[in-house]
Design an enzyme around this catalytic site. Structure first.
Site: not given
Length: 168
Positions: A60-61
């Site tokens: 996600c990052s």
């Protein structure tokens, strides 16, 4: 109906699957200052909406950083939004730690309004399924990707191509 797994376990996505060519559903999420934000707030622009389960995880990052880097090359008529069920305070912290400038982080934690409207709520986890939506300046859905396995990356290149096709 979209079939998605998270860490190889099937999850239930209640709500309607969004299709290319449809009118984009409206939603209300929260900005990092807790103010409400809807699709209407970006009317007249092309929107790339990157949906992630949680900014505090690796994929996600990386997804959010990738679209943050791409945002500058997409032009002033494009809004890049990242939506997750993270608290607005966690999103703000992540943005500060990562120096993001090209994306707007939005939280769906309160009502799951986005997740329900776009069929991305993972019912068992109360998180959003990884997905990408590109919406044109007239609120028509131009590109959709529901990533089949929640821990996999989306197809970044196809999403960017879809945005560029609308702005050229």
């Amino acid at each position: 109906m979209v079939q998605v797994t998270f860490k190889q376990n099937p999850v239930t996505l209640p709500g309607k699957e969004v299709q290319v060519g449809e009118q984009a559903p409206n939603f209300t999420v929260l900005a990092n200052d807790l103010s409400p934000v809807s699709l209407e707030d970006t009317a007249g622009k092309v929107r790339l909406i990157s949906v992630v389960p949680s900014l505090d995880t690796g994929v996600c990052s990386l997804q959010s950083k990738r679209f943050d880097q791409e945002a500058a090359s997409l032009g002033d008529n494009v809004e890049v939004l990242t939506v997750s069920a993270d608290l607005p305070f966690a999103q703000k912290r992540w943005a500060e730690e990562n120096g993001t400038q090209g994306i707007t982080l939005l939280s769906d934690h309160r009502d799951l309004s986005f997740g329900e409207a776009y069929g991305t709520t993972m019912q068992e986890l109360r998180l959003l399924a990884r997905s990408i939506f590109v919406i044109d300046d007239k609120d028509q859905v131009a590109y959709v990707e529901y990533v089949p396995e929640g821990t996999d990356h989306p197809n970044y290149d196809k999403a960017i191509e879809a945005v560029k096709a609308l702005t050229n």
